[in-house]
Design a protein around this motif. Structure first.
Motif, PDB file in Angstrom:
ATOM      1  N   VAL A 250       0.839  -1.203   0.000  1.00 10.25           N
ATOM      2  CA  VAL A 250       0.000   0.000   0.000  1.00 10.25           C
ATOM      3  C   VAL A 250       0.869   1.246   0.000  1.00 10.25           C
ATOM      4  CG1 VAL A 250      -1.729   1.313   1.296  1.00 10.25           C
ATOM      5  CG2 VAL A 250      -1.917  -1.168   1.135  1.00 10.25           C
ATOM      6  N   ALA A 251       1.978   1.207   0.714  1.00  9.07           N
ATOM      7  CA  ALA A 251       2.888   2.360   0.757  1.00  9.07           C
ATOM      8  C   ALA A 251       3.419   2.690  -0.635  1.00  9.07           C
ATOM      9  CB  ALA A 251       4.044   2.086   1.708  1.00  9.07           C
ATOM     10  N   ALA A 252       3.694   1.670  -1.443  1.00 12.60           N
ATOM     11  CA  ALA A 252       4.173   1.907  -2.806  1.00 12.60           C
ATOM     12  C   ALA A 252       3.091   2.567  -3.658  1.00 12.60           C
ATOM     13  CB  ALA A 252       4.615   0.589  -3.444  1.00 12.60           C
ATOM     14  N   LEU A 253       1.847   2.113  -3.511  1.00 12.32           N
ATOM     15  CA  LEU A 253       0.737   2.758  -4.228  1.00 12.32           C
ATOM     16  C   LEU A 253       0.624   4.223  -3.829  1.00 12.32           C
ATOM     17  CD1 LEU A 253      -1.986  -0.036  -3.823  1.00 12.32           C
ATOM     18  CD2 LEU A 253      -0.735   0.510  -5.913  1.00 12.32           C
ATOM     19  N   ALA A 254       0.692   4.480  -2.533  1.00 11.15           N
ATOM     20  CA  ALA A 254       0.563   5.857  -2.034  1.00 11.15           C
ATOM     21  C   ALA A 254       1.694   6.731  -2.551  1.00 11.15           C
ATOM     22  CB  ALA A 254       0.547   5.846  -0.507  1.00 11.15           C
ATOM     23  N   ALA A 255       2.910   6.188  -2.606  1.00  6.99           N
ATOM     24  CA  ALA A 255       4.059   6.973  -3.059  1.00  6.99           C
ATOM     25  C   ALA A 255       3.898   7.375  -4.522  1.00  6.99           C
ATOM     26  CB  ALA A 255       5.345   6.170  -2.870  1.00  6.99           C
ATOM     27  N   LYS A 256       3.431   6.439  -5.352  1.00  4.67           N
ATOM     28  CA  LYS A 256       3.231   6.747  -6.770  1.00  4.67           C
ATOM     29  C   LYS A 256       2.153   7.810  -6.954  1.00  4.67           C
ATOM     30  CE  LYS A 256       6.002   3.827  -8.970  1.00  4.67           C
ATOM     31  NZ  LYS A 256       6.976   4.217 -10.006  1.00  4.67           N
ATOM     32  N   LEU A 257       1.047   7.652  -6.251  1.00  5.72           N
ATOM     33  CA  LEU A 257      -0.051   8.617  -6.370  1.00  5.72           C
ATOM     34  C   LEU A 257       0.365   9.984  -5.843  1.00  5.72           C
ATOM     35  CD1 LEU A 257      -2.974   6.289  -5.240  1.00  5.72           C
ATOM     36  CD2 LEU A 257      -2.775   7.381  -7.482  1.00  5.72           C
ATOM     37  N   ARG A 258       1.111   9.978  -4.750  1.00  2.00           N
ATOM     38  CA  ARG A 258       1.552  11.248  -4.162  1.00  2.00           C
ATOM     39  C   ARG A 258       2.456  12.008  -5.131  1.00  2.00           C
ATOM     40  NH1 ARG A 258       2.614   9.254   0.366  1.00  2.00           N
ATOM     41  NH2 ARG A 258       4.805   8.733   0.005  1.00  2.00           N
ATOM     42  N   THR A 259       3.332  11.289  -5.836  1.00  3.09           N
ATOM     43  CA  THR A 259       4.222  11.940  -6.804  1.00  3.09           C
ATOM     44  C   THR A 259       3.420  12.584  -7.931  1.00  3.09           C
ATOM     45  OG1 THR A 259       6.039  10.429  -6.329  1.00  3.09           O
ATOM     46  CG2 THR A 259       6.089  11.555  -8.454  1.00  3.09           C
ATOM     47  N   VAL A 260       2.433  11.850  -8.462  1.00  2.00           N
ATOM     48  CA  VAL A 260       1.608  12.393  -9.542  1.00  2.00           C
ATOM     49  C   VAL A 260       0.820  13.604  -9.057  1.00  2.00           C
ATOM     50  CG1 VAL A 260      -0.361  11.915 -11.066  1.00  2.00           C
ATOM     51  CG2 VAL A 260       1.448  10.214 -10.792  1.00  2.00           C
ATOM     52  N   ALA A 261       0.261  13.506  -7.846  1.00  2.00           N
ATOM     53  CA  ALA A 261      -0.529  14.611  -7.314  1.00  2.00           C
ATOM     54  C   ALA A 261       0.319  15.858  -7.088  1.00  2.00           C
ATOM     55  CB  ALA A 261      -1.196  14.194  -6.007  1.00  2.00           C
ATOM     56  N   ARG A 262       1.519  15.669  -6.581  1.00  2.00           N
ATOM     57  CA  ARG A 262       2.398  16.817  -6.336  1.00  2.00           C
ATOM     58  C   ARG A 262       2.799  17.500  -7.634  1.00  2.00           C
ATOM     59  NH1 ARG A 262       7.375  15.000  -2.976  1.00  2.00           N
ATOM     60  NH2 ARG A 262       7.652  17.240  -2.625  1.00  2.00           N
ATOM     61  N   VAL A 263       3.125  16.696  -8.629  1.00  2.00           N
ATOM     62  CA  VAL A 263       3.536  17.269  -9.913  1.00  2.00           C
ATOM     63  C   VAL A 263       2.343  17.906 -10.622  1.00  2.00           C
ATOM     64  CG1 VAL A 263       4.421  16.696 -12.205  1.00  2.00           C
ATOM     65  CG2 VAL A 263       5.508  15.737 -10.173  1.00  2.00           C
ATOM     66  N   ALA A 264       1.153  17.302 -10.490  1.00  2.00           N
ATOM     67  CA  ALA A 264      -0.044  17.847 -11.137  1.00  2.00           C
ATOM     68  C   ALA A 264      -0.369  19.244 -10.621  1.00  2.00           C
ATOM     69  CB  ALA A 264      -1.235  16.919 -10.916  1.00  2.00           C
ATOM     70  N   GLY A 265      -0.064  19.495  -9.360  1.00  2.00           N
ATOM     71  CA  GLY A 265      -0.373  20.798  -8.771  1.00  2.00           C
ATOM     72  C   GLY A 265       0.746  21.805  -8.871  1.00  2.00           C
ATOM     73  N   ALA A 266       1.828  21.455  -9.586  1.00  2.66           N
ATOM     74  CA  ALA A 266       2.979  22.356  -9.689  1.00  2.66           C
ATOM     75  C   ALA A 266       3.038  22.984 -11.077  1.00  2.66           C
ATOM     76  CB  ALA A 266       4.267  21.585  -9.403  1.00  2.66           C
ATOM     77  N   SER A 267       3.680  24.134 -11.147  1.00  2.00           N
ATOM     78  CA  SER A 267       3.858  24.809 -12.429  1.00  2.00           C
ATOM     79  C   SER A 267       5.324  25.181 -12.599  1.00  2.00           C
ATOM     80  CB  SER A 267       2.987  26.075 -12.498  1.00  2.00           C
ATOM     81  OG  SER A 267       3.312  26.973 -11.456  1.00  2.00           O
ATOM     82  N   GLY A 268       5.725  25.319 -13.869  1.00  2.00           N
ATOM     83  CA  GLY A 268       7.115  25.648 -14.158  1.00  2.00           C
ATOM     84  C   GLY A 268       7.773  24.550 -14.970  1.00  2.00           C
ATOM     85  N   SER A 269       9.036  24.730 -15.268  1.00  2.00           N
ATOM     86  CA  SER A 269       9.784  23.730 -16.020  1.00  2.00           C
ATOM     87  C   SER A 269      10.057  22.518 -15.131  1.00  2.00           C
ATOM     88  CB  SER A 269      11.111  24.320 -16.496  1.00  2.00           C
ATOM     89  OG  SER A 269      11.960  24.567 -15.384  1.00  2.00           O
ATOM     90  N   PRO A 270      10.364  21.355 -15.733  1.00  2.00           N
ATOM     91  CA  PRO A 270      10.703  20.180 -14.913  1.00  2.00           C
ATOM     92  C   PRO A 270      11.825  20.467 -13.916  1.00  2.00           C
ATOM     93  CG  PRO A 270      10.338  19.510 -17.169  1.00  2.00           C
ATOM     94  CD  PRO A 270      10.294  21.009 -17.166  1.00  2.00           C
ATOM     95  N   ALA A 271      12.825  21.250 -14.343  1.00  2.00           N
ATOM     96  CA  ALA A 271      13.940  21.569 -13.438  1.00  2.00           C
ATOM     97  C   ALA A 271      13.466  22.402 -12.251  1.00  2.00           C
ATOM     98  CB  ALA A 271      15.042  22.301 -14.199  1.00  2.00           C
ATOM     99  N   GLN A 272      12.585  23.382 -12.519  1.00  2.00           N
ATOM    100  CA  GLN A 272      12.072  24.229 -11.441  1.00  2.00           C
ATOM    101  C   GLN A 272      11.219  23.418 -10.474  1.00  2.00           C
ATOM    102  OE1 GLN A 272      10.118  27.129 -13.972  1.00  2.00           O
ATOM    103  NE2 GLN A 272      11.709  28.659 -13.586  1.00  2.00           N
ATOM    104  N   ILE A 273      10.333  22.584 -11.040  1.00  2.00           N
ATOM    105  CA  ILE A 273       9.470  21.752 -10.190  1.00  2.00           C
ATOM    106  C   ILE A 273      10.310  20.782  -9.362  1.00  2.00           C
ATOM    107  CG2 ILE A 273       7.661  19.993 -10.206  1.00  2.00           C
ATOM    108  CD1 ILE A 273       6.597  21.291 -12.775  1.00  2.00           C
ATOM    109  N   ALA A 274      11.324  20.191 -10.006  1.00  2.00           N
ATOM    110  CA  ALA A 274      12.193  19.250  -9.295  1.00  2.00           C
ATOM    111  C   ALA A 274      12.881  19.932  -8.120  1.00  2.00           C
ATOM    112  CB  ALA A 274      13.221  18.676 -10.261  1.00  2.00           C
ATOM    113  N   ALA A 275      13.363  21.160  -8.328  1.00  2.00           N
ATOM    114  CA  ALA A 275      14.030  21.889  -7.254  1.00  2.00           C
ATOM    115  C   ALA A 275      13.063  22.205  -6.123  1.00  2.00           C
ATOM    116  CB  ALA A 275      14.637  23.183  -7.806  1.00  2.00           C
ATOM    117  N   ASP A 276      11.841  22.574  -6.477  1.00  2.00           N
ATOM    118  CA  ASP A 276      10.841  22.921  -5.456  1.00  2.00           C
ATOM    119  C   ASP A 276      10.395  21.710  -4.652  1.00  2.00           C
ATOM    120  OD1 ASP A 276      10.929  25.547  -6.293  1.00  2.00           O
ATOM    121  OD2 ASP A 276       9.148  25.389  -7.576  1.00  2.00           O
ATOM    122  N   LEU A 277      10.278  20.553  -5.322  1.00  2.00           N
ATOM    123  CA  LEU A 277       9.731  19.357  -4.672  1.00  2.00           C
ATOM    124  C   LEU A 277      10.800  18.395  -4.167  1.00  2.00           C
ATOM    125  CD1 LEU A 277       6.758  18.513  -7.108  1.00  2.00           C
ATOM    126  CD2 LEU A 277       6.746  19.934  -5.036  1.00  2.00           C
ATOM    127  N   GLY A 278      12.079  18.690  -4.456  1.00  3.12           N
ATOM    128  CA  GLY A 278      13.145  17.791  -4.022  1.00  3.12           C
ATOM    129  C   GLY A 278      13.154  16.481  -4.784  1.00  3.12           C
TER     130      GLY A 278
END
Length: 338
Positions: A250-278
């Motif tokens: 279940v933790a693996a499912l949650a981790a995958k969904l959490r990554t998609v949700a975090r990226v879905a709510g972010a704006s900017g280039s992949p590099a900018q989003i990566a820096a903001d989200l670690g």
């Protein structure tokens, strides 16, 4: 050992990779609760000192059971002029005698001695730690690597140090397969370097670690997130039949969904989003591709089902297997164009 007198850069304490680059100095503080990084840092200092001065005299002290005057005796020049390396453990549990002697020594360190202090964390001895930092001596920060990006950077650096190549998918696969234990992760890197040829790929990692619970969990999650319900459920049932615990699944499912949700709510280039989200930029790009397969309602529905499954597998249900299967089914059915 004149080089030992050079003082370090204070920013070392803020650099999570400082343990890789630490060099001997008259005083070095290795601080933080991550034991494996502390061991590696101290091993590195010892190896460098021995390479520079093979006849170095190595001694070890325990700050918790320290007797007054011992430090001065250990650092004092010998009759034969050997260099000294003094390693002090349990500085986080130091007694008052050690604190007094160490503070006094900071003002007048010996020219041919390297003093390495291992502090495992906590507030005990803060006066000494502050004095070391204020004096500009090297401080190696040994904090646990909690973010996946930090663990992946650790793996990449291990392979770089061994002059071997590993592709990014293999790095992620190895982190997912081996888990959070840093010593196990380092051992896995060493094994792959020793037992494989050429560039290490995700297939290489899978051959060695496909049996690990964490690896199976992420295979289930990847299939569910791709909308492949039959594959996700068959992999899940095989994992459960061979003794896998539902909790990391279940933790693996949650981790995958959490990554998609975090990226879905972010704006900017992949590099900018990566820096903001670690996160790693390529992982952000992958998540951005995954986002296209999801509607907001489908993502919310899947997150809710996974949250319910998490509670159920941790004691709120008599049938944790059904809870995981239900979450996998909901996720697979929520993907657009499946």
């Amino acid at each position: 050992m004149a080089a030992a007198q050079k003082r370090g850069n204070r920013t070392q304490a803020q650099d999570p990779a400082a343990w890789r680059n630490v060099t001997p100095a008259a005083i070095v503080l290795v601080a933080g609760p991550e034991e494996y990084l502390g061991i590696r840092a101290m091993d590195s200092i010892r190896a460098q000192v021995r390479q520079a001065t093979p006849d170095v005299e190595v001694s070890r002290l325990n700050a918790a059971g320290y007797e007054a005057g011992t430090l001065l005796m250990q650092v004092s020049p010998s009759l034969f002029g050997e260099s000294k390396l003094i390693e002090v453990e349990a500085v986080e549990s130091m007694n008052d005698a050690f604190l007094a002697d160490a503070l006094a020594y900071l003002g007048h360190p010996e020219d041919d001695a390297v003093l390495v202090l291992r502090h495992g964390g906590g507030t005990r001895g803060k006066k000494l730690l502050d004095a070391i930092k204020k004096g500009g001596w090297p401080v190696v920060d040994c904090q646990p690597l909690k973010k996946d990006a930090d663990k992946m950077a650790f793996v990449s650096a291990e392979f770089k140090a061994a002059s071997r190549r590993i592709d990014q998918e293999a790095v992620l696969a190895l982190v997912n397969a081996v888990g959070a234990n840093l010593s196990e992760l380092a051992a896995a890197c060493s094994q792959l370097v020793a037992d494989s040829d050429g560039t290490v790929t995700a297939d290489t990692v899978d051959r060695y670690y496909s049996g690990r619970v964490e690896a199976t969990a992420f295979k289930v999650a990847d299939a569910a997130m791709a909308g492949n319900g039959p594959l996700a459920l068959s992999t899940l049932r095989h994992a459960l039949a061979t003794g896998a615990d539902p909790v990391p699944l279940v933790a693996a499912l949650a981790a995958k969904l959490r990554t998609v949700a975090r990226v879905a709510g972010a704006s900017g280039s992949p590099a900018q989003i990566a820096a903001d989200l670690g996160m790693q930029p390529w992982l952000v790009e992958q998540a951005q591709r995954d986002v296209r397969r999801w509607t907001p309602d489908g993502l919310v529905r899947s997150i809710q089902a996974t949250a319910e499954a998490d509670a159920q597998v941790k004691g709120l249900s008599r049938d944790p297997v059904y809870a995981v299967e239900h979450a996998v089914t909901v996720i697979s059915m929520s993907v657009q164009g499946r």
